[in-house]
Enzyme design. Structure first.
Site, PDB file in Angstrom:
ATOM      1  CG  HIS A  74      45.185  39.010  43.538  1.00  0.00           C
ATOM      2  ND1 HIS A  74      45.106  37.767  44.117  1.00  0.00           N
ATOM      3  CD2 HIS A  74      44.405  38.957  42.436  1.00  0.00           C
ATOM      4  CE1 HIS A  74      44.309  36.992  43.395  1.00  0.00           C
ATOM      5  NE2 HIS A  74      43.877  37.686  42.371  1.00  0.00           N
ATOM      6  CG  HIS A 128      40.509  42.366  41.233  1.00  0.00           C
ATOM      7  ND1 HIS A 128      41.853  42.202  41.433  1.00  0.00           N
ATOM      8  CD2 HIS A 128      40.101  41.263  40.553  1.00  0.00           C
ATOM      9  CE1 HIS A 128      42.244  41.060  40.899  1.00  0.00           C
ATOM     10  NE2 HIS A 128      41.194  40.470  40.357  1.00  0.00           N
ATOM     11  CD  GLU A 130      46.493  43.826  39.352  1.00  0.00           C
ATOM     12  OE1 GLU A 130      46.864  44.761  38.609  1.00  0.00           O
ATOM     13  OE2 GLU A 130      46.219  42.690  38.919  1.00  0.00           O
ATOM     14  CB  THR A 166      48.241  43.060  35.707  1.00  0.00           C
ATOM     15  OG1 THR A 166      47.660  42.199  36.696  1.00  0.00           O
ATOM     16  CG2 THR A 166      49.190  44.044  36.378  1.00  0.00           C
ATOM     17  CB  CYS A 205      50.052  40.709  32.871  1.00  0.00           C
ATOM     18  SG  CYS A 205      51.146  39.281  32.759  1.00  0.00           S
ATOM     19  CB  SER A 277      42.470  32.072  38.361  1.00  0.00           C
ATOM     20  OG  SER A 277      41.252  32.263  37.657  1.00  0.00           O
TER      21      SER A 277
END
Length: 299
Positions: A74, A128, A130, A166, A205, A277
């Site tokens: 992250h 979060h 990230e 992302t 992403c 994940s």
């Protein structure tokens, strides 16, 4: 009953890389610290804990000295690297290259926005990991929006540069983009916007965004969908919603113990898929459990 695991599900490159780095760095008889859960999946965190990976918080990081700490995919804000210098910590940096590139873009855009009294807006999940790393590139000044209601914090009379976490939904990003454009035009009396007024960057992403159309097809090919994911996974929630939209017989589970056999009673085909994940070994375990149920029913 036919049981199929989605070949496109499982770890994205960034998560796979971080886990491999962790396993390579963990000593034979010792521990390796990791700043936050290496992946939003409790089953995998437990597996790595048994190998010596210890999750720590940012508060605990400040009290560590002279040891190794893994930075997960992250990414982290600049202050984490400063703490490492001050505490003589060796950082094993497993930040995803896609995230690192986005951090650089956010930092560059923030510097430019400072020149015109503009704002950085990030479409993402507040809190979060990230997003914390991304807002850190702006000294915490970036505005994080998760829902349309969060746009109330934006000053539409000032320039805006928009980015996305992302792993967020592509559809959600473009919806927020459209709302910002509308509000900015209204604030300017209907005048057309230039790139200097509003610059939207689709920073999702593609390895993540491509899974939406893939899961759309996969979920329609099976009678029942079992979506395997940790409940803390932002990506998991978004991808499960895709499955549920196209197959009402979709069920969110963390592991095989949460499966209700009644879900499978009339199914001829079951599809198993997961988040970026979700480890493949866990989906394989779920598949094995379903096959064992079928064998028991046949006896």
């Amino acid at each position: 009953m036919k049981v199929t695991i989605d070949k496109n599900s499982g770890y994205c490159f960034g998560v796979e890389f971080a886990i491999q780095m962790a396993e390579d760095e963990m000593p034979q008889d010792g521990i390796l610290y990791c700043l936050g859960d290496i992946v939003h999946n409790d089953m995998e965190v437990k597996r790595l804990y048994d190998k010596g990976l210890r999750v720590i918080t940012r508060e605990e990081l400040q009290n560590l000295r002279d040891c190794k700490v893994l930075i997960r995919a992250h990414g982290e804000p600049p202050e984490t690297y400063q703490i490492a210098l001050e505490n003589n910590l060796e950082l094993i940096d497993a930040s995803c290259p896609v995230v690192l590139k986005l951090q650089n873009r956010v930092k560059h855009a923030y510097d430019k926005m400072q020149e015109v009294e503009g704002q950085i807006v990030i479409y993402g999940q507040k809190g979060h990991a990230e997003v914390i790393g991304l807002t850190g590139q702006t000294y915490g000044e970036a505005l994080v929006v998760t829902t349309p209601e969060d746009l109330e914090g934006v000053d539409f009379s000032r320039p805006v540069t928009l980015f996305s976490q992302t792993t967020k939904s592509t559809k959600g990003f473009y919806h927020i983009k459209e709302l910002i454009e509308q509000r900015m035009q209204e604030a300017r009396g209907g005048a057309a916007l230039t790139v200097l007024d509003f610059n939207a960057n689709d920073s999702i992403c593609r390895q993540v965004s491509n899974r939406e159309p893939q899961l759309t097809r996969f979920s329609q090919q099976h009678d029942v969908i079992l979506f395997v994911s940790g409940r803390k996974s932002s990506n998991g929630k978004a991808l499960y919603a895709v499955c549920k939209q196209f197959n009402e017989n979709s069920y969110f589970i963390e592991n095989e113990s949460e499966i209700d056999p009644a879900w499978l009673e009339k199914a001829e085909s079951v599809g198993i898929c997961g988040a970026t994940s979700t480890p493949m070994w866990l989906m394989e375990r779920v598949a094995g459990y379903i096959e064992s149920i079928c064998q028991q029913q046949e006896v």
